[in-house]
Design an enzyme around this catalytic site. Structure first.
Site, PDB file in Angstrom:
ATOM      1  N   ARG A  45      34.480  34.738  40.874  1.00 18.40           N
ATOM      2  CA  ARG A  45      35.832  35.235  40.587  1.00 18.40           C
ATOM      3  C   ARG A  45      36.695  34.899  41.797  1.00 18.40           C
ATOM      4  O   ARG A  45      36.192  34.426  42.817  1.00 18.40           O
ATOM      5  CB  ARG A  45      35.843  36.731  40.215  1.00 18.40           C
ATOM      6  CG  ARG A  45      34.787  37.606  40.795  1.00 18.40           C
ATOM      7  CD  ARG A  45      34.881  37.828  42.276  1.00 18.40           C
ATOM      8  NE  ARG A  45      36.204  38.182  42.696  1.00 18.40           N
ATOM      9  CZ  ARG A  45      36.664  38.028  43.911  1.00 18.40           C
ATOM     10  NH1 ARG A  45      35.910  37.503  44.861  1.00 18.40           N
ATOM     11  NH2 ARG A  45      37.903  38.363  44.233  1.00 18.40           N
ATOM     12  N   GLY A  46      38.002  35.181  41.668  1.00 18.11           N
ATOM     13  CA  GLY A  46      38.946  34.765  42.706  1.00 18.11           C
ATOM     14  C   GLY A  46      39.512  33.412  42.281  1.00 18.11           C
ATOM     15  O   GLY A  46      38.745  32.494  41.949  1.00 18.11           O
ATOM     16  N   ALA A  47      40.844  33.298  42.280  1.00 20.42           N
ATOM     17  CA  ALA A  47      41.495  32.133  41.671  1.00 20.42           C
ATOM     18  C   ALA A  47      40.977  30.775  42.177  1.00 20.42           C
ATOM     19  O   ALA A  47      40.593  29.925  41.365  1.00 20.42           O
ATOM     20  CB  ALA A  47      43.005  32.251  41.840  1.00 20.42           C
ATOM     21  N   ARG A  87      39.440  32.744  31.555  1.00 23.38           N
ATOM     22  CA  ARG A  87      40.255  33.783  32.213  1.00 23.38           C
ATOM     23  C   ARG A  87      41.701  33.294  32.246  1.00 23.38           C
ATOM     24  O   ARG A  87      41.986  32.250  32.842  1.00 23.38           O
ATOM     25  CB  ARG A  87      39.728  34.077  33.632  1.00 23.38           C
ATOM     26  CG  ARG A  87      38.355  34.728  33.615  1.00 23.38           C
ATOM     27  CD  ARG A  87      38.045  35.407  34.928  1.00 23.38           C
ATOM     28  NE  ARG A  87      38.790  36.640  35.094  1.00 23.38           N
ATOM     29  CZ  ARG A  87      38.826  37.328  36.241  1.00 23.38           C
ATOM     30  NH1 ARG A  87      38.189  36.885  37.300  1.00 23.38           N
ATOM     31  NH2 ARG A  87      39.496  38.456  36.321  1.00 23.38           N
ATOM     32  N   GLN A 194      36.076  44.973  44.083  1.00 22.88           N
ATOM     33  CA  GLN A 194      35.989  43.752  44.908  1.00 22.88           C
ATOM     34  C   GLN A 194      36.156  44.077  46.394  1.00 22.88           C
ATOM     35  O   GLN A 194      35.545  43.429  47.243  1.00 22.88           O
ATOM     36  CB  GLN A 194      37.075  42.741  44.503  1.00 22.88           C
ATOM     37  CG  GLN A 194      36.865  42.060  43.172  1.00 22.88           C
ATOM     38  CD  GLN A 194      37.576  42.789  42.040  1.00 22.88           C
ATOM     39  OE1 GLN A 194      37.794  43.992  42.108  1.00 22.88           O
ATOM     40  NE2 GLN A 194      37.934  42.077  40.997  1.00 22.88           N
ATOM     41  N   ASP A 235      46.696  35.162  42.040  1.00 19.56           N
ATOM     42  CA  ASP A 235      46.128  34.399  40.919  1.00 19.56           C
ATOM     43  C   ASP A 235      47.138  33.442  40.320  1.00 19.56           C
ATOM     44  O   ASP A 235      46.767  32.450  39.693  1.00 19.56           O
ATOM     45  CB  ASP A 235      45.608  35.346  39.841  1.00 19.56           C
ATOM     46  CG  ASP A 235      44.296  35.927  40.292  1.00 19.56           C
ATOM     47  OD1 ASP A 235      44.325  36.870  41.098  1.00 19.56           O
ATOM     48  OD2 ASP A 235      43.246  35.408  39.884  1.00 19.56           O
ATOM     49  N   ASN A 245      48.623  39.321  41.060  1.00 20.83           N
ATOM     50  CA  ASN A 245      47.363  39.511  41.801  1.00 20.83           C
ATOM     51  C   ASN A 245      46.663  40.730  41.212  1.00 20.83           C
ATOM     52  O   ASN A 245      47.190  41.396  40.299  1.00 20.83           O
ATOM     53  CB  ASN A 245      47.647  39.681  43.306  1.00 20.83           C
ATOM     54  CG  ASN A 245      46.372  39.580  44.138  1.00 20.83           C
ATOM     55  OD1 ASN A 245      45.546  38.697  43.926  1.00 20.83           O
ATOM     56  ND2 ASN A 245      46.167  40.504  45.059  1.00 20.83           N
ATOM     57  N   LYS A 246      45.501  41.018  41.733  1.00 19.89           N
ATOM     58  CA  LYS A 246      44.669  42.104  41.218  1.00 19.89           C
ATOM     59  C   LYS A 246      45.465  43.390  40.997  1.00 19.89           C
ATOM     60  O   LYS A 246      46.314  43.747  41.825  1.00 19.89           O
ATOM     61  CB  LYS A 246      43.521  42.332  42.200  1.00 19.89           C
ATOM     62  CG  LYS A 246      42.524  43.407  41.853  1.00 19.89           C
ATOM     63  CD  LYS A 246      41.935  43.267  40.487  1.00 19.89           C
ATOM     64  CE  LYS A 246      41.362  41.900  40.198  1.00 19.89           C
ATOM     65  NZ  LYS A 246      41.096  41.693  38.726  1.00 19.89           N
TER      66      LYS A 246
END
Ligand code: MRU
Length: 349
Positions: A45-47, A87, A194, A235, A245-246
């Site tokens: 995960r993570g862009a 995603r 995270q 992201d 973002n998150k």
């Protein structure tokens, strides 16, 4: 350096981030559909890491497609569509899939076999480039960090979220490498944790001082003067500087504004989506409510009660002090500064 993802002769190897920090297990994927599932299930995960994983998945997929060039092109297009659906918010996924498809268009005339090899080479190149880009971003961002600073971050925008070094945590690493005395306050980042599981793990691994806080402690820490700056990843950044973002990032940005604390976003130009004029055009991934309602196999709400899970939020550009990319430090008006940085990146590429 922590290895998030790697291309090997056996297949695409990824550190299973669902199991950290308890277990450090690497999984090997030999089929593109497994890579799609790994992205969807948050193994990776993570862009930027999602982008590299998608490229490697596309390289893997090419190995099993038809030998006829036209059928190959069609099947490659279909694979790209399935990859894109994994995603929706992280635009690096689209960026990576498009880059691989452009390569197919350019090289298919040479034949299917050389195209397959070129796709592997391209995916590996993107892996290496991502680390270099993060280092450049880190250097650009480190200049904004005071000699001694407490940096608050949300989610994990570190080595684990990229091919290595990290975006927001790359700024932290570069500041430390420049001799600055940095410490990190890591938001735990409900519900996938995270911050608690991944950010603390990788900072502890590298000996960077780090304290975990729950998401609802950020305001208190700021009010007490314990936060000097905020640095987060992204992201997708719209052309006007609105930042996805998150989930929870927006609240941190509002708090930072209230307390006069700089709020920085560190992201490569591949995260900038010039096709999205503002944050309104950014698709927000909705994940299963069970991921909120069930914590480590325990249901924490009564059966029948619903839980919402928008996985990202959008921070309006007015709350963003600056956007750090590999090209430099973009400031308002972002419509101009981001366009300039993207053009410079494209010219280099
Ligand atoms: O759902 P995730 O863990 O993929 O979300 C990740 C984030 O929100 C990160 O902050 C973002 O991708 C930037 S990572 C360098």
């Amino acid at each position: 350096m922590i290895k998030t993802i790697e291309w090997t002769d056996e297949g695409v190897v990824m550190l299973d981030q669902r199991l950290l920090p308890q277990e450090e297990i690497y999984l090997t994927f030999t089929h593109p559909e497994e890579v799609i599932e790994a992205i969807r299930d948050l193994v990776i995960r993570g862009a930027p890491a999602i982008g590299v994983a998608a490229a490697m998945g596309m390289a893997l997929g090419a190995q099993g497609l038809a030998d006829d060039p036209e059928a190959f092109r069609r099947e490659y297009q279909d694979l790209g569509e399935r990859m894109l659906a994994a995603r929706p918010t992280a635009v690096n996924l689209r960026w990576a899939v498009r880059r691989m498809q452009v390569l197919v268009d350019e090289t298919l005339a040479e034949g299917v076999e050389p195209t397959r090899q070129r796709l592997i080479d391209e995916a590996c190149l993107m892996h290496g480039e991502d680390i270099e880009i993060n280092r450049a971003m880190g250097r650009n961002g480190a200049a904004l960090v005071p000699e001694s600073a407490c940096i608050l971050t949300h989610c994990n925008a570190g080595a684990l979220a990229t091919a290595g070094y990290g975006t927001a945590l790359g700024v932290v690493r570069a500041a430390q490498e420049a001799g600055k005395e940095v410490r990190v306050l890591a938001d735990e980042t409900r519900p996938f944790l995270q911050g608690a599981r991944l950010t603390t793990w990788e900072l502890h691994h590298d000996g960077i001082p780090c304290t975990l806080i729950t998401d609802n402690m950020a305001g208190h820490m700021m009010q007490r003067g314990e936060v000097d700056l905020v640095v987060v990843g992204s992201d997708r950044i719209a052309a006007n500087g609105d930042v996805a973002n998150k989930i929870g990032t927006y609240s941190v940005a509002v708090l930072a504004k209230e307390h006069g604390i700089p709020f920085y976003v560190a992201a490569p130009t591949s995260t900038v989506d010039l096709e999205a004029p503002s944050g309104e055009a950014i698709p927000i991934e909705q994940r299963s409510s069970d991921e909120v309602a069930i914590l480590y196999d325990h249901r924490i709400v009564p059966e029948g009660v619903s839980a919402a899970y928008p996985a990202f939020d959008v921070t309006p550009h007015q709350l963003v002090t600056a956007i750090i990319t590999e090209q430099g430090v973009a400031r308002a008006p972002y419509v101009e500064s981001l366009a300039e940085q993207c053009a410079a990146a494209q010219q280099e590429g």
